[in-house]
Design an enzyme around this catalytic site. Structure first.
Site, PDB file in Angstrom:
ATOM      1  CB  CYS A 420      26.943  26.621  42.541  1.00 45.99           C
ATOM      2  SG  CYS A 420      25.216  26.290  42.805  1.00 45.99           S
ATOM      3  CE  LYS A 423      37.949  23.554  33.251  1.00 49.82           C
ATOM      4  NZ  LYS A 423      39.015  22.725  32.854  1.00 49.82           N
ATOM      5  CG  ASP A 474      39.428  43.759  40.164  1.00 43.31           C
ATOM      6  OD1 ASP A 474      38.885  43.303  41.173  1.00 43.31           O
ATOM      7  OD2 ASP A 474      40.085  44.809  40.121  1.00 43.31           O
ATOM      8  CG  ASP A 497      43.602  47.419  40.104  1.00 40.68           C
ATOM      9  OD1 ASP A 497      43.339  48.308  40.931  1.00 40.68           O
ATOM     10  OD2 ASP A 497      43.198  46.246  40.205  1.00 40.68           O
TER      11      ASP A 497
END
Ligand SMILES: Cc1cc2nc3c(=O)[nH]c(=O)nc-3n(C[C@H](O)[C@H](O)[C@H](O)COP(=O)(O)OP(=O)(O)OC[C@H]3O[C@@H](n4cnc5c(N)ncnc54)[C@H](O)[C@@H]3O)c2cc1C
Length: 770
Positions: A420, A423, A474, A497
């Site tokens: 898993c 790419k 994030d 942020d």
């Protein structure tokens, strides 16, 4: 051994959470069909069980006792639950059109959206009368009426239009409840007047004469004025008129006439009967489209007109579930045969009911007890849910696939076995993602020199003169099986942020992973997810300029975001600016971590999760602006480390101490219940380590909010320090902006070198009144 059934191959979409669909969802939960995914789209998370509704109005049942929690039921069944309103179908594209989100594709579709009293047929009724459906809206009006009658002395007249079983039962239930409430308050119950309007001479026209006589007797005994052959032809504000010219002034006019159909069905091209209901065969398959089924009130069986009653909708559930399954398996469908006679148990307000079945009649308190037992037994099927083992994985995939699909499914599995997170090949990463992005048209900005309009290896963005760049990134896994909503929340989370720093968002690049599968399913997931995210980015003027997709075991989304701020750092809000004497303000309630953990264990109420999701989807942009305007001295956004962890990140660089008023922490509905049940997020244990910075942890012992200090948040609120004198105004402004749980949660103290920096208070003090 792995098989292609582990990949999503087919989508069944259920529109509406009516009495048939709850049965379908439960059945699919008990016996999933490998490779088949269920999606439920419904306007309501709590769907009412009509048989118990009058008992709820009469006060015999609580709200939760008469509602099925669709979000929880869907979670049990491994189904996706989309809370939205369906407004149409695109049958050529096989898509369901929703009010808020992008179209939802289907391989098989089932419609169970019920009916509404036909208010449109009488002038003024839709403006001035309260239809009994949708129940959610009726319930709001009913609770308001209850409160009004209880608070204000004086005469109240209530008119109920429609004297079928629903209208009669509802009249008696409302009267029973309201009289009881007045008596309890020492007031005269005769302040209330009830009028029931029947278009025909008889009430309960479809029931036998003895049943009618019973109810005539009860209505007379209770002083309900019955207006016979009195068809209401016009409704005004506070007044109604009948065709014969009779008028009545009424404080509330409740509409319980014959069922009408949803108007959007007319544009679907499906064959409808004269009243606008969807024509179905005995297999519940629509006459016009073999991929679409319908059940319950919104369906009209060819050659077999049925009364609009929940009992039929319930009984159609098992056949509907079986036929959706068989239709996908290309097997012959089952026929549903409605019973010729059906039992109606109609209550008289108190714990007394009348049984009616063809010519049969019986009545008494025992009939009510029998009805109560049957209704509770039905509801228990949807309340007592335990997580199921993943049976689908152990079965072979029986859904027939064409050659191309079989190849894609097999290669998806091969990729999974190969590891898993691999790419994505050029095909998925390039063509598919670009196709999705091309369909979405994110906003464009003049400072983007190379972006999605003419994509290249990388985007080029100009930093305007006088500005400095703020960078953040994030990325996280989807925690909810709703890609559109997840996209919104992920974008909000990533922007948090930027806003916490006091910056303006400029551009974003996305990173996406999606589990392998059929290309068209992945494309739809990406489309849903990115359209949710782009709507949030667009709203704050942040242009999506690029992205990268990869394959992973889970759906995940993140953003690298660029923000702009004055190059002299004016307006920058850092973690380290807190000053003794400031107060601490938190803009959103906490409790997301425990609630999501409880949801996965079927221990949370769906409406708690609705609220948590709505809070996560709320942008921090206006909150940050407001905090700046009120002279915030420091700020951060509360996410994975929990409130305490993020507070510590502020306390250290500020070189101060803080006191937190545990009582004042804003908490999401249900979070105390789930954390007290010992249900915590998997990150909770790591966050607990920050407890060593507490000066007096014993103050937290037994306090219901204490564990929530360590609860990780997703797209949580902003935590800021504000000068005491601005705090009241700041809180008022935050609430006006929609942060309705924004609160002052403590104060900043001078540093004490010899003690831990964070002190708990179980009693609030020195807080502003706002
Ligand atoms: C007061 C009263 C008492 C009754 N008592 C009884 C009784 O004792 N026994 C009985 O058999 N019948 C009773 N009935 C009749 C019963 O309410 C209906 O026949 C029954 O609810 C129909 O069920 P359904 O499954 O077709 O749809 P519903 O139960 O109405 O469910 C429809 C669902 O679809 C959702 N929905 C609607 N439109 C959309 C949309 N556009 N997009 C997404 N979701 C949508 C709704 O939110 C709802 O969850 C009573 C009716 C009334 C008014």
């Amino acid at each position: 051994m792995q098989d292609v059934g582990q990949v999503v191959l087919r989508d069944i979409v259920l529109v509406g959470g009516g009495h048939s669909h709850v049965g379908v969802i439960k059945r699919f939960g008990m016996r999933p069909l490998p490779g088949v995914r269920l999606t439920v789209i419904c306007t309501d998370t709590d769907t009412p069980y009509s048989g118990m509704l009058p008992g709820y109005v009469a006060g015999h049942y609580t709200y939760d006792e008469v509602h099925i929690d669709l979000r929880r039921l869907a979670e049990f069944a491994g189904a996706r639950f989309y809370r939205d309103e369906v407004i149409g179908l695109d049958r050529d594209q096989r898509q369901v059109l929703c009010r808020d989100r992008p179209p939802v594709p289907y391989d098989r579709l089932s419609i169970n959206i019920g009916s509404m009293p036909a208010v449109g047929l009488v002038e003024g009724a839709s403006e001035y009368a309260v239809p009994v459906k949708p129940i959610r809206r009726f319930n709001e009006r009913w609770l308001a009426l209850l409160e009004r009658v209880c608070r204000h002395a004086g005469r109240t007249t209530i008119a109920v239009v429609g004297a079928g079983a629903g209208g009669v039962e509802l009249t008696l239930a409302m009267q029973y409840r309201l009289r009881g409430e007045l008596q309890r308050r020492g007031r005269d119950p005769d302040e209330l007047a009830f009028h029931l309007f029947a278009a025909e001479r008889d009430i309960l026209a479809t029931h036998n004469a003895r049943v009618r006589r019973s109810f005539e007797r009860v209505l007379t005994e209770r002083g309900v004025v019955v207006h016979r052959a009195a068809e209401v032809s016009r409704v005004y504000a506070g007044r109604l008129c009948t065709r014969d010219g009779e008028t009545l002034a009424a404080d509330e006019i409740v509409w319980v006439t014959q069922a009408g159909a949803a108007t959007w069905l007319r544009q679907t091209g499906l064959a409808l009967d004269a009243a606008g209901f969807i024509e179905v065969r005995a297999t519940l398959q629509t006459v016009s489209d073999p991929l679409i089924f319908a059940a319950g009130d919104c369906a009209a069986m060819l050659g077999r007109p049925l009364e609009k009653a929940g009992v039929f909708a319930v009984r159609q559930g098992p056949v509907l579930a079986e036929n959706l399954r068989r239709s996908l398996l290309e097997r012959p469908l089952r026929v549903w045969r409605p019973q010729r006679r059906w039992l109606a148990l109609i209550s008289t307000g108190g714990r007394y009911a009348v049984a009616s079945r063809a010519e049969m009649h019986a009545e008494g308190a025992w009939v009510w007890r029998w009805k109560d037992w049957l209704d509770r037994r039905f509801m228990a099927r949807f309340g007592d849910l335990l997580p199921m083992a993943d049976q689908a994985r152990r079965q072979r995939a029986p859904v027939p696939l064409d050659e191309n699909e079989a190849r894609q499914a097999t290669s998806a599995l091969a990729m999974r076995c190969g590891g898993c997170g691999a790419k994505l090949g050029a095909k998925l990463g390039g063509t598919l993602l670009s196709r999705v992005l091309a369909a979405l048209h994110p906003i464009e900005r003049a400072d983007v020199l190379i972006g999605l309009r003419a994509p290249d290896d990388a985007a080029i963005v100009r930093v305007p003169p006088g500005k400095a760049l703020v960078h953040t990134v994030d990325f996280f896994r989807s925690f909810i099986d709703d890609p559109w909503l997840f996209g919104r929340i992920a974008a909000n989370h990533a922007l948090g942020d930027i806003f916490a720093m006091g910056a303006e968002a400029q551009t974003a690049t996305a990173i996406v992973t999606a589990p392998p599968g059929l290309e068209r399913k992945i494309e739809d997931t990406l489309l849903q997810m990115l359209s949710g995210a782009i709507a949030v980015l667009d709203d704050v003027g942040c242009a999506l300029v690029g992205g990268h997709s990869g394959e992973g075991s889970d759906l995940a989304l993140g953003f690298a975001i660029n923000g702009l701020i004055d190059e002299n750092m004016a307006g920058v809000l850092r973690k380290g600016g807190m000053r003794p004497g400031d107060v601490l303000i938190l803009t959103k309630a906490i409790g997301v971590g425990t609630l999501l953990a409880a949801h996965a264990r079927l221990r949370a109420r769906g409406r708690w999760i609705d609220q948590a999701l709505a809070v996560m989807a709320q942008s921090n942009a206006p909150g940050a602006r407001c905090l700046r305007e009120h002279k915030a001295t420091a700020c951060t956004d509360v996410t994975g480390f929990g409130l305490l962890g993020h507070l510590l990140e502020m306390v250290g660089p500020s070189r101060v101490g803080v006191e937190i008023a545990l009582d004042d922490l804003p908490v999401l509905d249900g979070a105390v219940e789930t954390s007290e049940a010992g249900i915590v997020s998997s990150l909770h244990a790591a966050n607990l380590r920050s407890r060593r910075y507490l000066r007096n942890p014993e103050q937290g012992n037994g306090h219901p909010h204490y564990p929530l200090l360590f609860d990780p948040q997703t797209a949580g609120g902003l935590l800021a320090s504000i000068p005491l004198e601005s705090a009241d105004a700041c809180l008022r402004a935050l609430r006006a902006l929609g942060y309705d749980k924004a609160a002052c949660i403590g104060r900043v103290l001078p540093a004490d070198q010899h003690a831990e920096p964070i002190c708990l208070q179980a009693q609030a003090r020195a807080r502003p009144s706002g």
